[in-house]
Design an enzyme around this catalytic site. Structure first.
Site, PDB file in Angstrom:
ATOM      1  N   LYS A   1       0.807  -1.031   0.139  1.00  0.00           N
ATOM      2  CA  LYS A   1      -0.041  -0.083   0.003  1.00  0.00           C
ATOM      3  C   LYS A   1       0.955   1.019   0.210  1.00  0.00           C
ATOM      4  O   LYS A   1       1.706   1.323   0.934  1.00  0.00           O
ATOM      5  CB  LYS A   1      -0.839  -0.024   1.234  1.00  0.00           C
ATOM      6  CG  LYS A   1      -2.119   0.619   1.153  1.00  0.00           C
ATOM      7  CD  LYS A   1      -2.933   0.080   2.408  1.00  0.00           C
ATOM      8  CE  LYS A   1      -4.231   0.839   2.419  1.00  0.00           C
ATOM      9  NZ  LYS A   1      -5.089   0.599   3.704  1.00  0.00           N
TER      10      LYS A   1
HETATM   11  O1  G3P Z   1      -9.421   1.554   4.547  1.00  0.00           O
HETATM   12  C1  G3P Z   1      -9.021   2.984   5.169  1.00  0.00           C
HETATM   13  C2  G3P Z   1      -9.474   3.297   6.508  1.00  0.00           C
HETATM   14  O2  G3P Z   1      -8.805   2.504   7.376  1.00  0.00           O
HETATM   15  C3  G3P Z   1      -9.767   4.587   6.786  1.00  0.00           C
HETATM   16  O3  G3P Z   1     -11.024   4.506   7.620  1.00  0.00           O
HETATM   17  O4  G3P Z   1     -12.547   5.226   9.388  1.00  0.00           O
HETATM   18  O5  G3P Z   1     -10.100   5.836   9.654  1.00  0.00           O
HETATM   19  O6  G3P Z   1     -11.400   6.786   7.633  1.00  0.00           O
HETATM   20  P1  G3P Z   1     -11.282   5.857   8.582  1.00  0.00           P
END
Ligand code: G3P
Length: 217
Positions: free
Chosen positions: A83
């Site tokens: 990634k």
């Molecule tokens: O897949 C990306 C994710 O981990 C981010 O999620 O909820 O931290 O915006 P969030």
């Protein structure tokens, strides 16, 4: 539609994997911090559980170092997707690693133009962050729809991996638009099975069954 689970929590991954619902896993530095584990160890453990792509994120900001980190992460297992962030350095690393045959997930995508760049750099997955756009009063789903249209217009085979999924409606909307993959925290994936009418119906069937006095086993 593929379901990836967005976590480095081994117990949660095992539990969902046993249902056959896990097509892959995504992690990021924040999720590694949350796990309290060493990145190489926990990622290896995840790769031993799940057959599909397991995203492991580089932390360098310069392309050469990202490439070196990506090659090291790729050695963990054959199902690693390296990634990289959607920066010019990340795109350069994406191009080099994907040319070497490595799966690459380009993350932190917030615009259609960024998604075009990732596809041209050979990304296996593009990760538009829906929830974080919604957080600032933009429309995460509109971005998924735009990327779907653009990728289809030009036949890009980069898979749209809807990320930063916060609600079950994000899953439905991503499916309706045609995202190839969603990655969601275990809690959101588990909620997909919930419906009050299912619970109510089951309660009434079980009550009637008890009245029959019968047993199947
Ligand atoms: O897949 C990306 C994710 O981990 C981010 O999620 O909820 O931290 O915006 P969030």
């Amino acid at each position: 539609m593929k379901f990836f689970v967005d976590t480095a929590d081994i117990d949660a991954i095992k539990e969902l994997n046993d249902t056959g619902m896990v097509d892959g896993v995504t992690t990021n530095p924040s999720l590694i911090l949350k796990s309290g584990r060493d990145i190489l160890e926990v990622t290896k453990e995840i790769c031993d559980i799940v057959d599909g792509p397991v995203s492991a994120e580089v932390t360098a900001t310069e392309a050469d170092e990202m490439i070196a980190e990506g090659r090291k992460l790729a050695k963990i297992a054959s199902n690693i997707a390296v990634k990289v962030p959607l920066t010019w350095a990340g795109l350069k690393a994406c191009k080099v690693l994907s040319d070497e045959g490595q799966m690459v997930n380009v993350t932190l995508c917030f615009s259609a133009n960024q998604a075009i760049l990732a596809a041209k750099a050979g990304a296996t997955f593009i990760s538009p962050f829906i929830g974080r756009l919604d957080d600032i009063n933009l429309d995460g789903m509109e971005l998924i729809a735009d990327i779907r249209t653009i990728y289809d217009n030009y036949g890009f085979d980069t898979e749209i991996l809807a990320a930063s999924i916060r609600t079950v409606n994000h899953v439905t909307d991503s499916a309706r638009i045609g995202a190839d993959v969603i990655t969601a925290p275990p809690g959101v994936l588990k909620k997909l099975a919930d419906h009050p009418l299912t619970d109510k119906g089951l309660e009434s069937f079980l009550a009637d069954w008890a009245k029959t006095g019968q047993k199947i086993l």
